[in-house]
Motif scaffolding. Structure first.
Motif, short mmCIF file in Angstrom:
data_model
loop_
_atom_site.label_atom_id
_atom_site.label_comp_id
_atom_site.label_asym_id
_atom_site.label_seq_id
_atom_site.Cartn_x
_atom_site.Cartn_y
_atom_site.Cartn_z
N GLY A 144 -10.15 46.37 38.09
CA GLY A 144 -9.78 47.58 37.39
C GLY A 144 -10.03 47.55 35.90
O GLY A 144 -10.84 46.77 35.39
N SER A 145 -9.30 48.40 35.19
CA SER A 145 -9.47 48.54 33.75
C SER A 145 -8.13 48.75 33.07
O SER A 145 -7.12 49.02 33.72
N THR A 146 -8.14 48.63 31.75
CA THR A 146 -6.94 48.78 30.93
C THR A 146 -7.21 49.80 29.84
O THR A 146 -8.33 49.90 29.34
N ALA A 147 -6.18 50.54 29.46
CA ALA A 147 -6.33 51.53 28.39
C ALA A 147 -6.78 50.88 27.10
O ALA A 147 -6.28 49.82 26.70
N THR A 268 -7.71 57.25 25.03
CA THR A 268 -9.01 57.23 24.36
C THR A 268 -10.01 56.29 25.03
O THR A 268 -10.86 55.70 24.36
N GLY A 269 -9.92 56.14 26.34
CA GLY A 269 -10.90 55.33 27.04
C GLY A 269 -10.29 54.09 27.68
O GLY A 269 -9.08 53.83 27.56
N ARG A 270 -11.13 53.32 28.37
CA ARG A 270 -10.70 52.16 29.13
C ARG A 270 -11.61 50.97 28.84
O ARG A 270 -12.78 51.14 28.44
N THR A 271 -11.09 49.78 29.04
CA THR A 271 -11.87 48.55 28.97
C THR A 271 -11.72 47.78 30.28
O THR A 271 -10.66 47.83 30.91
N PRO A 272 -12.78 47.08 30.73
CA PRO A 272 -12.71 46.42 32.04
C PRO A 272 -11.82 45.18 32.01
O PRO A 272 -11.79 44.45 31.02
N ASP A 311 -13.43 50.54 38.93
CA ASP A 311 -13.62 50.68 37.49
C ASP A 311 -14.57 49.65 36.90
O ASP A 311 -15.33 49.96 35.98
N VAL A 312 -14.54 48.41 37.40
CA VAL A 312 -15.28 47.33 36.75
C VAL A 312 -16.78 47.55 36.76
O VAL A 312 -17.50 46.98 35.93
N THR A 319 -10.12 56.51 41.35
CA THR A 319 -9.65 55.77 42.51
C THR A 319 -10.44 56.14 43.77
O THR A 319 -10.86 55.26 44.53
N HIS A 320 -10.63 57.43 44.00
CA HIS A 320 -11.30 57.84 45.24
C HIS A 320 -12.74 57.34 45.28
O HIS A 320 -13.25 57.01 46.34
N GLN A 321 -13.38 57.25 44.11
CA GLN A 321 -14.76 56.77 44.10
C GLN A 321 -14.81 55.27 44.39
O GLN A 321 -15.68 54.78 45.10
N GLY A 322 -13.85 54.52 43.84
CA GLY A 322 -13.77 53.09 44.13
C GLY A 322 -13.49 52.81 45.59
O GLY A 322 -14.05 51.87 46.18
#
Length: 480
Positions: A144-147, A268-272, A311-312, A319-322
């Motif tokens: 996943g990812s983190t804010a 303001t976005g996500r980081t892996p 997300d990675v 979620t649904h795409q993953g």
């Protein structure tokens, strides 16, 4: 001694759980490793709690749009009751029910922090133990990812909210600044205003939902302002001040203005979440998004064993795409592990369409916004010869006005004029998110316009917008 499995999955969110389930269904032994709560970000700090908070707010807003019903809406929303509802849906942040589901699949659940230690090897550590795991066939990264929080002067002392605090807080701040024009920003502005905060939304872009058709953001912007949210566009936060980490926060903007708020949320976005999972031991850069092929196998790693889902791989942070990718990867890993010839030609085009074109997104704002596929600008940039068709839903769809008196909304379809199929569909208005799957089927299935005429919408429903779109296409101007 190391434990050996056919497949090891890193990350026990919905994507990892689906990947583990699909791999096990292929007859493979599977271990699922999770360092936090089994169920992941979506279940405990993302989709589930946010929609649990939003639904009461939107239900009241919808009632106020119907003559005879609005008179029954008295008083303010009971924030305490909304928080209790959310807590019920996240099972009070107890992951035992989800863990039981995983174990019921026949998958081994391993708790701890996992790091790759070379090809097909992992080391899982906790405060009490160190465990080695080996995979015969595949390791799947679903961490996943983190804010992402911007590195601003005073940001650490300000203790800003991210999506986690915005969805697990049970205290309503008197004044809340929300920074970000995307889905999390507009949804959390909607939720917390409805719960009683005085919300200011700060966006660096000229409009909200900037990756969507512009009219979606315009309608959402108008809805927020009419509800009482202050929306500021084309502004940047340059500094925060919160002496001692308590009390009000002084927010400085690039205009030189200052705002005083009680909390500030950065959307303001996500980081892996790949910085500390041992990517360097297999030749990949720590902290990077992982590049994958159509089967979600990671590129740049020898041996055809490392996969990256959700997300990675940065294809769509949804979620649904993953979970869709998990179904694909599970089938691929099963075929390869069982020595079956993998002929991806019949379905690779569909995978490419689902991962690149037919990606549905829904925003639970007031009004709701939903889209799938390409915007008109994106379609043109990709070289398609397109015609864009717009319909004012309040003016032309009777079912919409039965849903909400004085209904305000808009729909658009982007048509590929060369093959007469849809490249994209967007809706904004009350109740539109439940129509999104019909649009997704049309885009993913490349359903010809001529065939869509025979999909008859039920009267009187909002779905009659499909008939109005087709009529507007039939009667409209030539393609641009």
């Amino acid at each position: 001694m190391a434990r050996v499995y056919d497949v090891i999955v890193l990350g026990g969110g919905p994507v990892g759980i689906n990947a583990a389930d699909r791999a096990h269904a292929e007859g493979l032994s599977v271990a699922l490793v999770e360092r936090e709560l089994v169920g992941g970000e979506c279940n405990f700090w993302g989709c589930v709690p946010s929609k649990s908070l939003l639904r009461p707010v939107l239900a009241v807003a919808e009632a106020r749009k119907v003559d005879g019903a609005r008179e029954a809406v008295v008083g303010a929303i009971d924030a305490k009751g909304v928080f209790a509802r959310r807590d019920r849906y996240v099972t009070n942040w107890d992951d035992a029910p989800v863990a039981d589901v995983v174990l019921g699949m026949g998958v081994d659940l391993v708790r701890g922090h996992a790091r790759l230690d070379g090809a097909r090897r992992l080391v899982v550590t906790t405060a009490e133990r160190r465990l080695e795991l080996h995979a015969r066939h595949a390791v799947i990264v679903c961490t996943g990812s983190t804010a992402a929080v911007p590195d601003l002067p005073g940001v650490a002392e300000a203790k800003p909210w991210t999506n986690r605090r915005a969805t697990d807080s049970s205290t309503v701040p008197a004044r809340l600044a929300v920074v970000g024009a995307g889905g999390v920003g507009v949804e959390m502005a909607t939720a917390w205003h409805g719960l009683g905060s005085r919300v200011t939304l700060l966006a660096r872009t000229a409009g909200l939902l900037p990756r969507m058709e512009s009219f979606l953001g315009e309608h959402v912007h108008r809805g927020l302002v009419e509800a009482g949210v202050e929306v500021r566009t084309e502004v940047l936060v340059t500094e925060l001040q919160r002496p001692g980490g308590t009390g009000p926060i002084q927010v400085t903007l690039d205009t030189g203005e200052r705002l005083e708020v009680d909390e500030i949320l950065f959307a303001t976005g996500r980081t892996p979440n790949t910085a500390d999972i041992g990517l360097e031991t297999v030749g990949l850069a720590p902290g990077s998004w992982l590049d994958v092929d159509d089967t979600c196998m990671a590129r740049g790693v020898e041996g055809d064993w490392l996969y990256a889902l959700g997300d990675v791989n940065h294809q769509a942070l949804l979620t649904h795409q993953g979970k869709y990718q998990a179904r694909i990867a599970g089938a691929v890993i099963g075929a390869r592990a069982n020595g079956l010839a993998l002929d991806s030609d019949p379905w690779s085009a569909h995978v490419a369409t689902a991962n690149d074109l037919a990606i549905p997104q829904a925003f639970f704002t007031d009004p709701e916004a939903a889209s799938v596929g390409l915007t008109s600008a994106q379609a043109t940039q990709r070289g398609h010869r397109v015609r864009t068709v717009d319909v004012d839903m309040g003016q032309s769809v009777p079912g919409a006005n039965f849903y909400a008196d004085g209904y305000t909304g808009q729909a658009r379809m982007v048509v590929d004029e060369d093959d007469q199929t849809l490249l994209g569909v967007s809706f904004v208005g009350p109740g539109v998110v439940e129509m999104l799957h019909s649009a997704t089927v049309a885009v993913a299935g490349r359903v010809p316009i001529a065939r869509l005429w025979h999909a008859v919408p039920c009267f009187p429903t909002i779905s009659e917008v499909w008939l109005r779109l087709l009529e507007a296409y039939r009667d409209g101007a030539p393609a641009g």
